[in-house]
Design a protein around this motif. Structure first.
Motif, PDB file in Angstrom:
ATOM      1  N   ARG A 168       0.612  -1.372  -0.013  1.00 54.11           N
ATOM      2  CA  ARG A 168       0.055  -0.060  -0.006  1.00 54.11           C
ATOM      3  C   ARG A 168       0.822   1.368  -0.019  1.00 54.11           C
ATOM      4  N   LEU A 169       1.947   1.109  -0.552  1.00 54.12           N
ATOM      5  CA  LEU A 169       2.891   2.492  -0.654  1.00 54.12           C
ATOM      6  C   LEU A 169       2.316   3.336  -1.668  1.00 54.12           C
ATOM      7  N   ASP A 170       1.445   2.928  -2.445  1.00 54.59           N
ATOM      8  CA  ASP A 170       0.705   3.615  -3.263  1.00 54.59           C
ATOM      9  C   ASP A 170      -0.720   3.262  -3.013  1.00 54.59           C
ATOM     10  N   ASN A 171      -1.342   4.374  -2.425  1.00 61.60           N
ATOM     11  CA  ASN A 171      -0.962   5.798  -2.396  1.00 61.60           C
ATOM     12  C   ASN A 171      -0.911   6.428  -0.906  1.00 61.60           C
ATOM     13  N   LEU A 172      -0.717   5.388  -0.059  1.00 61.79           N
ATOM     14  CA  LEU A 172      -0.735   5.928   1.559  1.00 61.79           C
ATOM     15  C   LEU A 172       0.440   6.743   1.898  1.00 61.79           C
ATOM     16  N   THR A 173       1.645   6.642   1.055  1.00 64.52           N
ATOM     17  CA  THR A 173       2.872   7.415   1.196  1.00 64.52           C
ATOM     18  C   THR A 173       2.342   9.017   0.866  1.00 64.52           C
ATOM     19  N   SER A 174       1.490   9.333  -0.009  1.00 66.33           N
ATOM     20  CA  SER A 174       1.110  10.650  -0.222  1.00 66.33           C
ATOM     21  C   SER A 174       0.027  11.200   0.505  1.00 66.33           C
ATOM     22  N   VAL A 175      -0.656  10.106   0.887  1.00 69.97           N
ATOM     23  CA  VAL A 175      -1.744  10.597   2.085  1.00 69.97           C
ATOM     24  C   VAL A 175      -1.088  11.251   3.334  1.00 69.97           C
ATOM     25  N   LEU A 176      -0.113  10.233   4.006  1.00 65.75           N
ATOM     26  CA  LEU A 176       0.705  10.816   4.960  1.00 65.75           C
ATOM     27  C   LEU A 176       1.382  12.196   4.754  1.00 65.75           C
ATOM     28  N   ALA A 177       1.993  12.114   3.400  1.00 66.71           N
ATOM     29  CA  ALA A 177       2.941  13.298   3.147  1.00 66.71           C
ATOM     30  C   ALA A 177       2.109  14.580   3.025  1.00 66.71           C
ATOM     31  N   CYS A 178       0.787  14.556   2.584  1.00 70.05           N
ATOM     32  CA  CYS A 178      -0.016  15.550   2.474  1.00 70.05           C
ATOM     33  C   CYS A 178      -0.390  15.988   3.969  1.00 70.05           C
ATOM     34  N   LEU A 179      -0.967  15.048   4.882  1.00 70.99           N
ATOM     35  CA  LEU A 179      -1.327  15.323   6.077  1.00 70.99           C
ATOM     36  C   LEU A 179      -0.064  15.960   6.910  1.00 70.99           C
ATOM     37  N   THR A 180       1.194  15.344   6.940  1.00 74.49           N
ATOM     38  CA  THR A 180       2.150  16.228   7.352  1.00 74.49           C
ATOM     39  C   THR A 180       2.576  17.492   7.288  1.00 74.49           C
ATOM     40  N   GLY A 181       2.482  17.647   5.960  1.00 71.51           N
ATOM     41  CA  GLY A 181       2.919  19.015   5.248  1.00 71.51           C
ATOM     42  C   GLY A 181       1.629  19.954   5.738  1.00 71.51           C
ATOM     43  N   LEU A 182       0.646  19.540   5.942  1.00 74.29           N
ATOM     44  CA  LEU A 182      -0.525  20.615   6.357  1.00 74.29           C
ATOM     45  C   LEU A 182      -0.491  20.698   7.858  1.00 74.29           C
ATOM     46  N   ALA A 183      -0.134  19.647   8.537  1.00 74.56           N
ATOM     47  CA  ALA A 183      -0.037  19.871  10.073  1.00 74.56           C
ATOM     48  C   ALA A 183       1.063  20.438  10.758  1.00 74.56           C
ATOM     49  N   GLU A 184       2.349  20.622   9.784  1.00 72.52           N
ATOM     50  CA  GLU A 184       3.454  20.960  10.103  1.00 72.52           C
ATOM     51  C   GLU A 184       3.680  22.401   9.830  1.00 72.52           C
ATOM     52  N   THR A 185       2.882  22.734   9.058  1.00 69.06           N
ATOM     53  CA  THR A 185       2.888  24.305   8.267  1.00 69.06           C
ATOM     54  C   THR A 185       2.101  25.141   9.318  1.00 69.06           C
ATOM     55  N   ALA A 186       2.684  26.425   9.593  1.00 70.72           N
ATOM     56  CA  ALA A 186       1.636  27.399  10.390  1.00 70.72           C
ATOM     57  C   ALA A 186       0.897  28.099   9.260  1.00 70.72           C
ATOM     58  N   ALA A 187      -0.292  28.211   9.872  1.00 71.72           N
ATOM     59  CA  ALA A 187      -1.182  29.019   9.056  1.00 71.72           C
ATOM     60  C   ALA A 187      -0.725  30.351   8.692  1.00 71.72           C
ATOM     61  N   SER A 188      -1.204  30.912   7.457  1.00 73.97           N
ATOM     62  CA  SER A 188      -0.648  31.769   6.884  1.00 73.97           C
ATOM     63  C   SER A 188      -1.912  32.451   5.849  1.00 73.97           C
ATOM     64  N   ASP A 189      -1.678  33.633   5.278  1.00 72.87           N
ATOM     65  CA  ASP A 189      -2.682  34.309   4.294  1.00 72.87           C
ATOM     66  C   ASP A 189      -2.992  33.140   3.416  1.00 72.87           C
ATOM     67  N   GLY A 190      -4.317  33.192   3.125  1.00 73.85           N
ATOM     68  CA  GLY A 190      -4.890  32.129   2.170  1.00 73.85           C
ATOM     69  C   GLY A 190      -5.617  31.040   2.570  1.00 73.85           C
ATOM     70  N   LEU A 191      -5.700  29.978   2.058  1.00 74.69           N
ATOM     71  CA  LEU A 191      -6.343  28.742   2.277  1.00 74.69           C
ATOM     72  C   LEU A 191      -5.305  27.730   1.777  1.00 74.69           C
TER      73      LEU A 191
END
Length: 283
Positions: free
Chosen positions: A231-254
């Motif tokens: 299941r590397l395809d596509n759970l690798t991308s799922v976790l990468a998306c979640l991690t990127g969103l969770a570890e990025t501070a809120a900024s202007d925009g969406l």
């Protein structure tokens, strides 16, 4: 000491044996990161610099951060929660030559040969009778142990095995579940599910169950430079998306992450990438 993203990925995959479990694991991840759950059936009161997520019919999810001004820009990444596998059909019981087998269907672009001679298990959802006809009870189910296998013929029964064998999914990819025993009913799979759900067989309305390889991922290579896992395809991308969103501070925009289901079969379901759900939520 650097953070071990690889071990996080292996743990995430282990807890995501079906799209439904992937969404549950994603929700758990976002809950720990301080995101607030929203519902498609309720009005939203969104705050600037907030963190939210919306489940999509149990097998998809959209998460987002609101900046101080959501009209400034849109940053969006997407992945899908489903993966090539076998799905169990309705009334799947087959008794043949003293064995119990299950009727299954190929889902997505399956590498058929890779599913032979492996310990397999089952996970997904089961719908049970609820308080009324419009409110069934949905159970998240994982057999949690190897209960199936798809054996290949020994080479002395097929001398041309090393020359390549075309596998017929309707005949050659039907999982073996056990030995036929006289005390078992013709609905042995329904009996198995009722035991797993702790209910009467007649309370089971339907199911969406994934056959998955029952083996944990691992590092390998001289310097652990490779990762081997189902299941590397596509759970690798799922976790990468979640991690990127969770570890990025809120900024202007969406900032938005969209995790769709059914990419493997065309994305045209209500929780697929070709549906109206993302434009509606963005609006």
């Amino acid at each position: 000491m650097t953070y071990d993203y690889i071990q996080d990925l292996l743990n995430f995959i282990h807890h995501s044996p079906s799209p439904y479990h992937t969404v549950q694991a994603s929700r758990d991840y976002l809950d720990r990161a301080g995101f607030q759950a929203l519902s498609l059936s309720e009005a939203w009161q969104l705050a600037p610099n907030g963190a939210y997520y919306v489940p999509l019919y149990d097998s998809g999810l959209i998460a987002f951060r609101t900046g101080s001004d959501v009209r400034r820009h849109l940053r969006l990444s997407a992945a899908h929660t489903d993966f090539p596998c076998l799905r169990i059909k309705y009334r799947p019981e087959i008794r043949q030559h003293g064995y119990l087998k299950l009727n299954a269907e190929v889902y997505g672009g399956l590498l058929r040969e890779s599913w032979l001679d492996r310990p397999l298990s089952l996970a997904g959802t089961v719908a049970l009778q609820g308080s009324d006809a419009f409110q069934p009870e949905i159970r998240l189910v994982d057999a949690g142990r190897p209960i199936l296998t798809i054996p290949r013929l020994a080479i002395h029964m097929n001398r041309r095995a090393n020359e390549g064998v075309e596998l017929n999914p309707q005949k050659d990819l039907l999982p073996l579940m056990g030995l036929d025993q006289r005390e078992l009913t013709d609905h042995f799979f329904l009996d198995f599910l009722s035991e797993k759900c702790r209910c009467l067989p007649e309370a089971i309305l339907s199911w969406d169950l994934t056959v998955y390889p029952y083996e944990e991922g691992c590092r390998l290579g001289w310097h652990d430079e490779f990762v081997s896992s189902p299941r590397l395809d596509n759970l690798t991308s799922v976790l990468a998306c979640l991690t990127g969103l969770a570890e990025t501070a809120a900024s202007d925009g969406l900032n938005v992450v969209a995790l769709f289901d059914n990419e493997e079969v065309g994305s045209q379901t209500k929780q697929g990438a070709d549906s109206h759900v993302l434009p509606d939520i963005l609006r």
